[in-house]
Design a protein around this motif. Structure first.
Motif, PDB file in Angstrom:
ATOM      1  N   LYS A 303       0.798  -1.228   0.000  1.00 39.33           N
ATOM      2  CA  LYS A 303       0.000   0.000   0.000  1.00 39.33           C
ATOM      3  C   LYS A 303       0.835   1.286   0.000  1.00 39.33           C
ATOM      4  N   GLY A 304       2.130   1.166   0.296  1.00 37.04           N
ATOM      5  CA  GLY A 304       2.939   2.370   0.471  1.00 37.04           C
ATOM      6  C   GLY A 304       2.700   2.969   1.853  1.00 37.04           C
ATOM      7  N   LEU A 305       3.497   3.953   2.233  1.00 34.78           N
ATOM      8  CA  LEU A 305       3.386   4.582   3.551  1.00 34.78           C
ATOM      9  C   LEU A 305       3.144   6.080   3.402  1.00 34.78           C
ATOM     10  N   HIS A 306       2.521   6.676   4.416  1.00 34.21           N
ATOM     11  CA  HIS A 306       2.249   8.114   4.412  1.00 34.21           C
ATOM     12  C   HIS A 306       3.262   8.891   5.265  1.00 34.21           C
ATOM     13  N   ASN A 307       4.365   8.235   5.651  1.00 32.55           N
ATOM     14  CA  ASN A 307       5.374   8.905   6.504  1.00 32.55           C
ATOM     15  C   ASN A 307       5.822  10.243   5.932  1.00 32.55           C
ATOM     16  N   ASP A 308       6.168  10.254   4.626  1.00 33.67           N
ATOM     17  CA  ASP A 308       6.702  11.480   4.012  1.00 33.67           C
ATOM     18  C   ASP A 308       5.633  12.554   3.899  1.00 33.67           C
ATOM     19  N   LEU A 309       4.426  12.133   3.541  1.00 36.02           N
ATOM     20  CA  LEU A 309       3.309  13.072   3.408  1.00 36.02           C
ATOM     21  C   LEU A 309       3.092  13.846   4.707  1.00 36.02           C
ATOM     22  N   LEU A 310       3.288  13.152   5.844  1.00 29.43           N
ATOM     23  CA  LEU A 310       3.090  13.784   7.160  1.00 29.43           C
ATOM     24  C   LEU A 310       4.394  14.339   7.741  1.00 29.43           C
ATOM     25  N   ALA A 311       5.472  14.253   6.940  1.00 26.35           N
ATOM     26  CA  ALA A 311       6.792  14.744   7.372  1.00 26.35           C
ATOM     27  C   ALA A 311       7.223  14.135   8.708  1.00 26.35           C
ATOM     28  N   LEU A 312       7.033  12.806   8.839  1.00 26.94           N
ATOM     29  CA  LEU A 312       7.417  12.132  10.086  1.00 26.94           C
ATOM     30  C   LEU A 312       8.919  11.868  10.089  1.00 26.94           C
ATOM     31  N   PRO A 313       9.590  12.096  11.224  1.00 26.75           N
ATOM     32  CA  PRO A 313      11.042  11.917  11.276  1.00 26.75           C
ATOM     33  C   PRO A 313      11.451  10.444  11.239  1.00 26.75           C
ATOM     34  N   GLN A 314      12.650  10.195  10.730  1.00 24.22           N
ATOM     35  CA  GLN A 314      13.237   8.852  10.766  1.00 24.22           C
ATOM     36  C   GLN A 314      13.731   8.606  12.189  1.00 24.22           C
ATOM     37  N   GLU A 315      13.486   7.402  12.714  1.00 23.80           N
ATOM     38  CA  GLU A 315      13.878   7.120  14.103  1.00 23.80           C
ATOM     39  C   GLU A 315      15.088   6.196  14.165  1.00 23.80           C
ATOM     40  N   ASP A 316      15.659   6.114  15.347  1.00 27.22           N
ATOM     41  CA  ASP A 316      16.843   5.295  15.580  1.00 27.22           C
ATOM     42  C   ASP A 316      16.403   3.951  16.175  1.00 27.22           C
ATOM     43  N   LEU A 317      16.613   2.879  15.420  1.00 28.71           N
ATOM     44  CA  LEU A 317      16.172   1.543  15.848  1.00 28.71           C
ATOM     45  C   LEU A 317      16.769   1.161  17.203  1.00 28.71           C
ATOM     46  N   ASP A 318      18.085   1.355  17.366  1.00 31.09           N
ATOM     47  CA  ASP A 318      18.746   0.921  18.604  1.00 31.09           C
ATOM     48  C   ASP A 318      18.198   1.640  19.842  1.00 31.09           C
ATOM     49  N   GLU A 319      17.820   2.899  19.656  1.00 35.06           N
ATOM     50  CA  GLU A 319      17.271   3.672  20.785  1.00 35.06           C
ATOM     51  C   GLU A 319      15.991   2.993  21.306  1.00 35.06           C
ATOM     52  N   PHE A 320      15.153   2.522  20.376  1.00 32.66           N
ATOM     53  CA  PHE A 320      13.889   1.914  20.797  1.00 32.66           C
ATOM     54  C   PHE A 320      14.057   0.443  21.188  1.00 32.66           C
ATOM     55  N   THR A 321      15.096  -0.194  20.673  1.00 33.20           N
ATOM     56  CA  THR A 321      15.424  -1.546  21.143  1.00 33.20           C
ATOM     57  C   THR A 321      15.806  -1.475  22.625  1.00 33.20           C
ATOM     58  N   LYS A 322      16.601  -0.460  22.945  1.00 33.18           N
ATOM     59  CA  LYS A 322      17.040  -0.255  24.336  1.00 33.18           C
ATOM     60  C   LYS A 322      15.813  -0.046  25.246  1.00 33.18           C
ATOM     61  N   ILE A 323      14.864   0.763  24.777  1.00 29.26           N
ATOM     62  CA  ILE A 323      13.639   1.022  25.555  1.00 29.26           C
ATOM     63  C   ILE A 323      12.858  -0.280  25.746  1.00 29.26           C
ATOM     64  N   GLY A 324      12.765  -1.072  24.677  1.00 27.72           N
ATOM     65  CA  GLY A 324      12.043  -2.359  24.748  1.00 27.72           C
ATOM     66  C   GLY A 324      12.659  -3.299  25.760  1.00 27.72           C
ATOM     67  N   ILE A 325      13.997  -3.358  25.775  1.00 26.13           N
ATOM     68  CA  ILE A 325      14.704  -4.251  26.715  1.00 26.13           C
ATOM     69  C   ILE A 325      14.465  -3.775  28.153  1.00 26.13           C
ATOM     70  N   GLU A 326      14.506  -2.446  28.344  1.00 31.44           N
ATOM     71  CA  GLU A 326      14.253  -1.884  29.689  1.00 31.44           C
ATOM     72  C   GLU A 326      12.811  -2.211  30.143  1.00 31.44           C
ATOM     73  N   MET A 327      11.865  -2.093  29.205  1.00 28.67           N
ATOM     74  CA  MET A 327      10.457  -2.395  29.529  1.00 28.67           C
ATOM     75  C   MET A 327      10.294  -3.864  29.934  1.00 28.67           C
ATOM     76  N   SER A 328      11.050  -4.746  29.288  1.00 31.50           N
ATOM     77  CA  SER A 328      10.913  -6.186  29.593  1.00 31.50           C
ATOM     78  C   SER A 328      11.427  -6.488  30.996  1.00 31.50           C
ATOM     79  N   SER A 329      12.429  -5.739  31.445  1.00 35.23           N
ATOM     80  CA  SER A 329      12.961  -6.002  32.793  1.00 35.23           C
ATOM     81  C   SER A 329      12.040  -5.450  33.878  1.00 35.23           C
ATOM     82  N   GLU A 330      11.189  -4.480  33.491  1.00 30.67           N
ATOM     83  CA  GLU A 330      10.239  -3.907  34.461  1.00 30.67           C
ATOM     84  C   GLU A 330       8.968  -4.763  34.568  1.00 30.67           C
ATOM     85  N   ALA A 331       8.714  -5.564  33.522  1.00 30.79           N
ATOM     86  CA  ALA A 331       7.436  -6.321  33.469  1.00 30.79           C
ATOM     87  C   ALA A 331       7.357  -7.351  34.566  1.00 30.79           C
TER      88      ALA A 331
END
Length: 331
Positions: A303-331
């Motif tokens: 279908k394609g994505l609307h990221n560019d149309l909405l001018a959404l920023p590119q994110e850093d994968l490792d930054e959110f991997t780190k958040i995910g790992i932290e969330m798993s230790s809190e669960a």
């Protein structure tokens, strides 16, 4: 549509949100407030004790009384519904009825997942058919238009969610790899979904003139919005996990199965009333290899994505991997 000729302002300002303090609701609320263009009202149950930002108005409602919800939605331009999977299905139905009675022009139903228009995967994932009913209800009532947010799984939440989601068990350093771990899916971070909704609702409603080709809310009328932070597979996730944790592949125990087998085992668990089985079947179905399914979790490829149309920023994968790992230790 009923509301097209009643537009007196070419923007949305008053936005009601159900689940404003919830997993995704808090990010949507935060992003809407940041635009400086919106007045946000949280619709909550009478017994709710959720703490909301000071700039958010709050209206308590009794879902068993249509007039209570209708009154709370009067004067709103948009209703955003974010509900947990455990919420009674009739809650959303009551909200849609009230939105129509109050004349709310736009409803973002409780989608926030895969492609709403992909009937095949929707049926396999059980929840799809229910979501279709809610969209049909909005159209049938004829007072509101819907926009479904297709964002894939919330990356950090699914990464932290154990073996039944993206397959990672951080405590025991193990990973359940589906097929060869290379089937790509769309996935979004929770802040990304918040930004996407705020950017969408910051668009003007209609073009300024017939020559105006800039994006409008009307171009999404009764259609999905497609956004994604990362189009990745389990191998990409593992590479990110290794970088973030400073571990080597040899430090991890790999279990191999197929997405189809994992999906079937999830179905069996869910039939016994185990909600972990539902999480498993949902995620495993998205990882079906392209050769095995006409559709999987990579809706962007089709279908394609609307990221560019909405001018959404590119994110850093490792930054959110780190958040995910932290969330798993809190669960």
């Amino acid at each position: 549509m009923a509301h097209e000729h009643t537009i007196t302002k070419n923007y949305t300002q008053n936005i009601a949100i159900v689940g404003a303090a919830g997993n995704i609701g808090k990010y949507i609320t935060e992003s809407l407030l940041k635009t400086g263009k919106h007045r946000v009202t949280a619709i909550t149950r009478e017994d709710s004790t959720n703490v909301l930002p000071a700039s958010v108005a709050s209206k308590k409602v009794n879902y068993d009384r249509l007039e209570s919800v209708t009154e709370a939605l009067k004067g709103q331009d948009v209703l955003i519904i974010t509900l947990s999977a455990m919420a009674p299905p009739d809650t959303q139905s009551k909200l849609i009825d009230a939105a129509a009675a109050a004349g709310v022009p736009w409803v973002l139903p409780n989608e926030f997942g895969g492609d709403p228009l992909d009937a095949e995967i929707g049926k396999d994932q059980i929840s799809g058919e229910m979501k279709t009913k809610f969209r049909d209800q909005i159209e049938r009532l004829g007072q509101s238009s819907w926009i479904g947010v297709a964002c894939g799984y919330w990356y950090e939440l699914s990464l932290s969610g154990g073996v039944n989601r993206f397959g990672f068990d951080f405590k025991n350093r193990s990973l359940t790899l589906l097929d060869n771990g290379r089937t790509k899916i769309n996935t979004s971070t929770m802040p990304h979904v918040g930004r996407a909704v705020a950017a969408l609702l910051s668009l003007k409603v209609l073009p300024d003139s017939k020559d105006d080709k800039s994006p409008t809310l009307a171009s999404f009328m009764n259609k999905p919005l497609y956004v994604s932070s990362f189009t990745i597979n389990q191998e990409d996730m593992l590479e990110s996990v290794l970088r973030v944790t400073g571990t080597k592949r040899s430090d991890w125990t790999m279990t191999h199965t197929t997405a189809k087998e994992y999906y079937q085992s999830g179905q069996e668990l869910f039939k016994k009333g185990d909600w972990m089985g539902f999480a498993r079947l949902l995620h495993a179905r998205s990882f079906f290899p392209e050769s095995d399914a006409k559709s999987n979790g990579n809706f962007g490829a089709v279908k394609g994505l609307h990221n560019d149309l909405l001018a959404l920023p590119q994110e850093d994968l490792d930054e959110f991997t780190k958040i995910g790992i932290e969330m798993s230790s809190e669960a």
